[in-house]
Write an enzyme that holds these catalytic residues in place. Structure first.
Site, PDB file in Angstrom:
ATOM      1  N   ASP A   7       0.856  -1.187   0.000  1.00 22.27           N
ATOM      2  CA  ASP A   7       0.000   0.000   0.000  1.00 22.27           C
ATOM      3  C   ASP A   7       0.890   1.234   0.000  1.00 22.27           C
ATOM      4  O   ASP A   7       2.057   1.177   0.411  1.00 22.27           O
ATOM      5  CB  ASP A   7      -0.915   0.011   1.223  1.00 22.27           C
ATOM      6  CG  ASP A   7      -1.973   1.117   1.130  1.00 22.27           C
ATOM      7  OD1 ASP A   7      -2.917   0.948   0.336  1.00 22.27           O
ATOM      8  OD2 ASP A   7      -1.846   2.129   1.827  1.00 22.27           O
ATOM      9  N   SER A   8       0.330   2.344  -0.442  1.00 17.73           N
ATOM     10  CA  SER A   8       1.086   3.597  -0.461  1.00 17.73           C
ATOM     11  C   SER A   8       1.354   4.119   0.943  1.00 17.73           C
ATOM     12  O   SER A   8       2.210   4.972   1.135  1.00 17.73           O
ATOM     13  CB  SER A   8       0.329   4.651  -1.269  1.00 17.73           C
ATOM     14  OG  SER A   8      -0.966   4.860  -0.720  1.00 17.73           O
ATOM     15  N   TYR A  39      -0.261   8.657  -2.690  1.00 17.55           N
ATOM     16  CA  TYR A  39      -0.169   8.376  -4.117  1.00 17.55           C
ATOM     17  C   TYR A  39      -1.352   8.987  -4.862  1.00 17.55           C
ATOM     18  O   TYR A  39      -1.277   9.227  -6.064  1.00 17.55           O
ATOM     19  CB  TYR A  39      -0.197   6.865  -4.359  1.00 17.55           C
ATOM     20  CG  TYR A  39       1.123   6.143  -4.159  1.00 17.55           C
ATOM     21  CD1 TYR A  39       2.136   6.667  -3.351  1.00 17.55           C
ATOM     22  CD2 TYR A  39       1.351   4.913  -4.756  1.00 17.55           C
ATOM     23  CE1 TYR A  39       3.322   5.989  -3.154  1.00 17.55           C
ATOM     24  CE2 TYR A  39       2.535   4.221  -4.575  1.00 17.55           C
ATOM     25  CZ  TYR A  39       3.524   4.760  -3.775  1.00 17.55           C
ATOM     26  OH  TYR A  39       4.699   4.084  -3.591  1.00 17.55           O
ATOM     27  N   CYS A  70      -3.569  -0.806  -2.507  1.00 12.82           N
ATOM     28  CA  CYS A  70      -3.831   0.582  -2.893  1.00 12.82           C
ATOM     29  C   CYS A  70      -4.667   0.636  -4.169  1.00 12.82           C
ATOM     30  O   CYS A  70      -4.273   0.074  -5.201  1.00 12.82           O
ATOM     31  CB  CYS A  70      -2.512   1.315  -3.098  1.00 12.82           C
ATOM     32  SG  CYS A  70      -2.689   3.017  -3.661  1.00 12.82           S
ATOM     33  N   GLU A 150      -6.731   9.042   9.302  1.00 10.92           N
ATOM     34  CA  GLU A 150      -5.405   8.942   9.924  1.00 10.92           C
ATOM     35  C   GLU A 150      -5.323   9.736  11.227  1.00 10.92           C
ATOM     36  O   GLU A 150      -4.463   9.467  12.066  1.00 10.92           O
ATOM     37  CB  GLU A 150      -4.327   9.376   8.934  1.00 10.92           C
ATOM     38  CG  GLU A 150      -4.227   8.429   7.745  1.00 10.92           C
ATOM     39  CD  GLU A 150      -2.957   8.601   6.947  1.00 10.92           C
ATOM     40  OE1 GLU A 150      -2.141   9.474   7.293  1.00 10.92           O
ATOM     41  OE2 GLU A 150      -2.779   7.847   5.966  1.00 10.92           O
ATOM     42  N   CYS A 181     -10.905   3.278  -1.534  1.00 13.36           N
ATOM     43  CA  CYS A 181      -9.659   3.704  -0.881  1.00 13.36           C
ATOM     44  C   CYS A 181      -9.565   2.889   0.392  1.00 13.36           C
ATOM     45  O   CYS A 181     -10.569   2.712   1.102  1.00 13.36           O
ATOM     46  CB  CYS A 181      -9.667   5.200  -0.567  1.00 13.36           C
ATOM     47  SG  CYS A 181      -8.223   5.734   0.398  1.00 13.36           S
ATOM     48  N   HIS A 183      -8.474   3.462   3.210  1.00 15.36           N
ATOM     49  CA  HIS A 183      -8.792   4.155   4.458  1.00 15.36           C
ATOM     50  C   HIS A 183     -10.280   4.102   4.799  1.00 15.36           C
ATOM     51  O   HIS A 183     -10.668   4.140   5.962  1.00 15.36           O
ATOM     52  CB  HIS A 183      -8.372   5.629   4.380  1.00 15.36           C
ATOM     53  CG  HIS A 183      -6.908   5.875   4.475  1.00 15.36           C
ATOM     54  ND1 HIS A 183      -6.035   5.564   3.454  1.00 15.36           N
ATOM     55  CD2 HIS A 183      -6.150   6.400   5.476  1.00 15.36           C
ATOM     56  CE1 HIS A 183      -4.812   5.902   3.813  1.00 15.36           C
ATOM     57  NE2 HIS A 183      -4.845   6.401   5.034  1.00 15.36           N
TER      58      HIS A 183
END
Length: 246
Positions: A7-8, A39, A70, A150, A181, A183
């Site tokens: 993953d990025s 990214y 990702c 995050e 995504c 996240h």
């Protein structure tokens, strides 16, 4: 078998969590390119360059298979990674589209894809869904969700305000919402509350686990998995986040 997960940054941990729950592999190598995240705002050439560098890392680790967690890398670099890898490489976009096919019988269903700007600009999900006969697809770049996740903002008024900002002018109410995504699964509960129970959420991690079981005939194993974490910057922070998210 040893599975690599790329993953990025840290978002791919949500995919790793689903893979751990499926118990398909004995060993996992997770690498997050945390020094060069995100990214999702970079150009295609740069994304491919970084991805090929990551591939060399996984070759050295002698993985048996590589999952590109990702969505942005899956959109822009998957085919070139497949061409340069001595092992199978799977991306989350194909898995996500497969999950939509398995979840929605009606080809006239309204589908909303939320992702980073780069993933939306690639139109990878929309094009793949159209090929499968799903024509009512809307894409929405929702990049603010990444830093919010995050920061540990998974619910509350701040997140609800972001939902209103992004979704108050949608052309339709979605029957399916693709969390494009890594996240975004961490705010899945809040998204379910916002859109209602009639909207099916498609999670990359769950989709890729299902694809592995179906296409590679993998079954659950009882042994406890070993996980190694690597990052291009601040691996201790990655491990700390992994302890929280996993």
């Amino acid at each position: 078998m040893r599975l690599g997960v790329f993953d990025s940054g840290v978002g791919g941990l949500s995919v790793l969590k689903s893979l751990l729950q499926a118990k398909l592999f004995k060993e996992y190598i997770y690498y997050g390119d945390t020094a060069r995240v995100p990214y999702g705002v970079k150009d295609k050439k740069t994304i491919i360059k970084f991805s090929l560098e990551a591939l060399e890392f996984f070759k050295e680790k002698k993985v048996d298979m590589l999952i590109i967690a990702c969505n942005t890398v899956s959109a822009y670099a998957l085919e070139i990674l497949k061409a340069n890898a001595p092992f199978p490489v799977l991306g989350v976009i194909e898995a996500g589209v497969l999950a939509v096919k398995n979840s929605l019988e009606d080809k006239n269903s309204n589908i909303l894809v939320i992702a980073t700007q780069a993933t939306v600009d690639s139109h990878a999900y929309k094009q793949a869904l159209i090929k499968e006969g799903f024509l009512k697809v809307e894409e929405k770049a929702t990049g603010l969700f990444v830093p919010m996740v995050e920061e540990g903002i998974f619910q509350g008024d701040f997140l609800k305000a972001a939902f209103e900002y992004y979704f108050n002018k949608l052309k339709f109410h979605p029957n399916a919402l693709i969390l494009a995504c890594t996240h975004f699964p961490l705010i899945a509960h809040s998204l379910e509350e916002y859109f209602g129970k009639n909207t099916k959420l498609i999670h990359s991690g769950e989709a890729i686990a299902l694809q592995l079981q179906q296409e590679f005939n993998l079954t659950s194993i009882q042994e406890e998995a070993n996980i190694q974490f690597y990052a291009s910057s601040d691996v201790e922070k990655l491990k700390k986040i992994a302890n929280l998210w996993l």
